[in-house]
Design an enzyme around this catalytic site. Structure first.
Site, PDB file in Angstrom:
ATOM      1  N   ASP A  40       0.843  -1.196   0.000  1.00 23.20           N
ATOM      2  CA  ASP A  40       0.000   0.000   0.000  1.00 23.20           C
ATOM      3  C   ASP A  40       0.883   1.252   0.000  1.00 23.20           C
ATOM      4  O   ASP A  40       1.637   1.492   0.942  1.00 23.20           O
ATOM      5  CB  ASP A  40      -0.889  -0.018   1.245  1.00 23.20           C
ATOM      6  N   ASP A  41       0.826   2.022  -1.078  1.00 23.05           N
ATOM      7  CA  ASP A  41       1.580   3.275  -1.215  1.00 23.05           C
ATOM      8  C   ASP A  41       3.087   3.070  -1.290  1.00 23.05           C
ATOM      9  O   ASP A  41       3.849   3.983  -0.961  1.00 23.05           O
ATOM     10  CB  ASP A  41       1.274   4.243  -0.068  1.00 23.05           C
ATOM     11  N   CYS A  78      -5.766   3.815  -3.879  1.00 19.15           N
ATOM     12  CA  CYS A  78      -5.917   2.470  -3.337  1.00 19.15           C
ATOM     13  C   CYS A  78      -7.254   1.824  -3.663  1.00 19.15           C
ATOM     14  O   CYS A  78      -7.296   0.695  -4.167  1.00 19.15           O
ATOM     15  CB  CYS A  78      -5.681   2.475  -1.836  1.00 19.15           C
ATOM     16  N   ARG A  82      -7.827  -1.630  -5.987  1.00 21.40           N
ATOM     17  CA  ARG A  82      -8.342  -2.871  -5.411  1.00 21.40           C
ATOM     18  C   ARG A  82      -9.574  -3.358  -6.173  1.00 21.40           C
ATOM     19  O   ARG A  82      -9.754  -4.563  -6.398  1.00 21.40           O
ATOM     20  CB  ARG A  82      -8.659  -2.663  -3.926  1.00 21.40           C
ATOM     21  N   LYS A 135      -6.251  -5.674   4.301  1.00 18.97           N
ATOM     22  CA  LYS A 135      -7.126  -4.515   4.108  1.00 18.97           C
ATOM     23  C   LYS A 135      -7.994  -4.709   2.867  1.00 18.97           C
ATOM     24  O   LYS A 135      -7.473  -4.946   1.782  1.00 18.97           O
ATOM     25  CB  LYS A 135      -6.249  -3.264   3.957  1.00 18.97           C
ATOM     26  N   HIS A 137     -11.236  -2.510   1.833  1.00 23.11           N
ATOM     27  CA  HIS A 137     -11.381  -1.111   1.408  1.00 23.11           C
ATOM     28  C   HIS A 137     -12.166  -0.937   0.100  1.00 23.11           C
ATOM     29  O   HIS A 137     -12.017   0.079  -0.576  1.00 23.11           O
ATOM     30  CB  HIS A 137     -10.000  -0.444   1.299  1.00 23.11           C
ATOM     31  N   HIS A 222       1.972   2.372   3.928  1.00 27.65           N
ATOM     32  CA  HIS A 222       1.072   3.525   4.051  1.00 27.65           C
ATOM     33  C   HIS A 222       1.272   4.203   5.412  1.00 27.65           C
ATOM     34  O   HIS A 222       1.482   3.532   6.424  1.00 27.65           O
ATOM     35  CB  HIS A 222      -0.362   3.018   3.908  1.00 27.65           C
ATOM     36  N   ASP A 324      -0.277  -0.807  -4.785  1.00 31.20           N
ATOM     37  CA  ASP A 324      -1.541  -0.305  -5.330  1.00 31.20           C
ATOM     38  C   ASP A 324      -1.392   0.994  -6.097  1.00 31.20           C
ATOM     39  O   ASP A 324      -2.256   1.353  -6.909  1.00 31.20           O
ATOM     40  CB  ASP A 324      -2.595  -0.167  -4.230  1.00 31.20           C
ATOM     41  N   ASN A 325      -0.334   1.741  -5.857  1.00 30.87           N
ATOM     42  CA  ASN A 325      -0.086   3.003  -6.552  1.00 30.87           C
ATOM     43  C   ASN A 325       1.313   3.481  -6.174  1.00 30.87           C
ATOM     44  O   ASN A 325       2.033   2.809  -5.437  1.00 30.87           O
ATOM     45  CB  ASN A 325      -1.139   4.068  -6.209  1.00 30.87           C
ATOM     46  N   LYS A 365       1.093   9.445  -6.056  1.00 28.60           N
ATOM     47  CA  LYS A 365      -0.234   8.881  -5.807  1.00 28.60           C
ATOM     48  C   LYS A 365      -1.324   9.912  -6.110  1.00 28.60           C
ATOM     49  O   LYS A 365      -1.163  11.105  -5.813  1.00 28.60           O
ATOM     50  CB  LYS A 365      -0.314   8.463  -4.336  1.00 28.60           C
TER      51      LYS A 365
END
Length: 516
Positions: A40-41, A78, A82, A135, A137, A222, A324-325, A365
């Site tokens: 994540d991130d 994110c 997903r 996660k 989300h 993240h 994710d990014n 992002k």
């Protein structure tokens, strides 16, 4: 169709699909287990195999033993990433055009909507055990949780991230096992806990003698910056040289590793002189903690791989790893310096270090330049990837995961569920790329987030920031998007813009800010 969103798990409506499979269905012993590990991130250059100084030996080993894709596109945020990963659709088409907020517009519901079918929903009908930790989300409330959307077992957080030590500071993030809320014990750290439960799920799946699909969506790295003290200590003094020195070292290492071509121009730095930084010790400490979080993530990948080896499953399990990014420019700082990295820390690493994370690309992002969209994708599968250690620069997109997983499982995509039609897939399998075949991919790819927009077809990319002019780049010649060619190729720009506008209409994209 009511808002039960194709709740397929255990549903007799899908049993008929089993009888309709083509002859390409493989036996259970041949079909690989499939694992997707999702960071994540995490920025483009944050792994050792991508140029980083951060210690990531386990992920680097996966790249050496598999394939490293250097041009894997996500969305720039994110929730949309997903949604696209799970469904094989552009996120707007399945209700996730922004985040997990319901604006009561078809493309902005904040959960997966009617017409969306997920990877685990389809793989479950193909005899796979479907497992998730981490996660979610893409649907905070029932009936939109993982256990409502194809996962037979779930451990983690249905809502957003931001949780490492327990209890989280200033966040309401309950942890669930399936549909039951649980209270984490002392010493809980999300990266470790998600891996521990994933290993337990794998052991049960092995006893059932079924192939499994495991999706482990880590929160790391993240913000907020929180890490174990022993991991932070490993990076003491590592970033005292400042932003530019670390960024240039990564760029040079990327070229030596073959991640970048030798003539690629590094994009301009998006930070000031380190000597002018007001509190360099605090700035260096931010990156030390961030590095510790990536380090701990890598340690857990090692734990998971060791468990696969111990269970005799490593040979025929394909393991994917991606983010994710791109790196996040958030400059959040709500913590005294003395607490940075602790369970009470609520700090992000800021735009300057995000610029380092995204080396060599521009921006971040939530933006549609390469720095916001690109992630390395690692794929390791000893039984199926015969030329390990390859690096491929051909593009693929996160919408391609559905087709790739079905290709691996020998499963068919459903045309309908009962009387309810399913959206046709828009992605394509990148399994041939993993096996060394050239991709003749002339399709356009599209992005939109908060008014930031882009379309790529072949080497050409048209991109804009919200309320700014369109820019045109030839990525074969200018991968870091430095030389805007919009004034030189008006016909190319018109063609790409026309394609983007048609896609935006078809996918229900609204002008930003979206009225709600």
């Amino acid at each position: 169709m009511k808002a039960t969103h194709l709740k397929i798990i255990g549903c007799t409506l899908l049993i008929a699909m089993l009888a309709c499979r083509s002859g390409r269905q493989q036996s259970a012993s041949e079909r690989p287990n499939i694992i997707i590990l999702f960071a994540d991130d995490m920025g483009y250059s944050d792994l050792g195999c991508m140029g980083s100084e951060i210690r990531t030996p386990n992920l680097d080993q996966l790249a050496r033993e598999g394939v490293l894709m250097t041009h894997f596109y996500t969305t720039s945020r994110c929730c949309p990433s997903r949604a696209s990963l799970m469904t094989g659709q552009y996120a707007h088409r399945v209700g996730m055009g922004h985040m997990n907020y319901d604006w009561e517009l078809p493309s902005y519901r904040g959960f997966l909507t009617n017409g969306a079918v997920t990877i685990p929903e389809v793989l479950q009908t193909a005899g796979y055990r479907t497992l998730m930790t981490g996660k979610w989300h893409i649907g905070d409330e029932r009936p939109n949780w993982p256990i409502d959307r194809g996962f037979q077992r779930f451990y983690g957080i249905p809502a957003g991230g931001g949780v490492y030590f327990w209890p989280p500071v200033g966040l309401e993030r309950p942890v669930y096992l399936d549909d039951r809320q649980i209270e984490p014990e002392a010493g809980w750290y999300s990266t470790d806990a998600f891996t521990t439960q994933a290993i337990e799920f794998i052991k049960v799946a092995k006893k059932e003698e079924k192939p499994f699909f495991l999706y482990t969506a880590y929160i790391a790295p993240h913000f907020p910056l929180q890490a174990w003290p022993e991991d932070i200590a490993r990076y003491a003094g590592k970033y005292d040289a400042g932003y530019d020195a670390i960024r240039r070292a990564r760029y040079e290492k990327q070229q030596k590793l073959g991640v970048l071509p030798p003539n690629l121009e590094l994009s301009p730095a998006d930070f000031g002189d380190w000597a002018a930084v007001e509190d360099p010790a605090f700035e260096a400490r931010r990156m030390e903690v961030y590095a510790a979080m990536v380090d701990r993530l890598d340690q857990n990948v090692g734990r998971l791989m060791a468990a696969l080896e111990a269970e005799g499953l490593a040979e025929n399990t394909i393991v994917f790893f991606l983010s994710d990014n791109g790196g996040c420019p958030n400059g959040l700082n709500n913590t005294p310096e003395a607490d940075l990295g602790s369970p009470t820390s609520f700090v992000a690493y800021g735009k300057a270090w995000a610029n380092v994370s995204n080396t060599p690309y521009r921006l971040y992002k939530a933006m549609e330049q390469e720095g916001g969209l690109l992630t390395p994708l690692i794929a390791r599968w000893p039984a199926g990837i015969r030329q390990p250690g390859r690096i491929t620069h051909e593009p693929a997109h996160i919408i391609d995961f559905m087709a790739t997983c079905l290709d691996l499982a020998g499963a068919d995509y459903p045309q309908s569920v009962g009387d309810d039609p399913v959206l046709p897939p828009v992605g394509r399998s990148f399994l041939p790329q993993l096996r060394g075949e050239e991709a003749d991919d002339k399709r356009p790819l599209f992005w939109e987030h908060e008014g930031n927009q882009a379309v790529r077809q072949g080497p050409w990319k048209l991109v804009k920031r919200h309320r700014k002019a369109w820019e045109l780049y030839n990525l074969d010649e200018d991968p870091t998007e430095l030389n805007d060619l919009s004034g030189q190729y008006p016909e190319k720009q018109r063609a790409l813009l026309s394609a983007y506008e048609a896609w935006a209409r078809d996918n229900g994209v609204r002008d930003w800010p979206v009225p709600h």
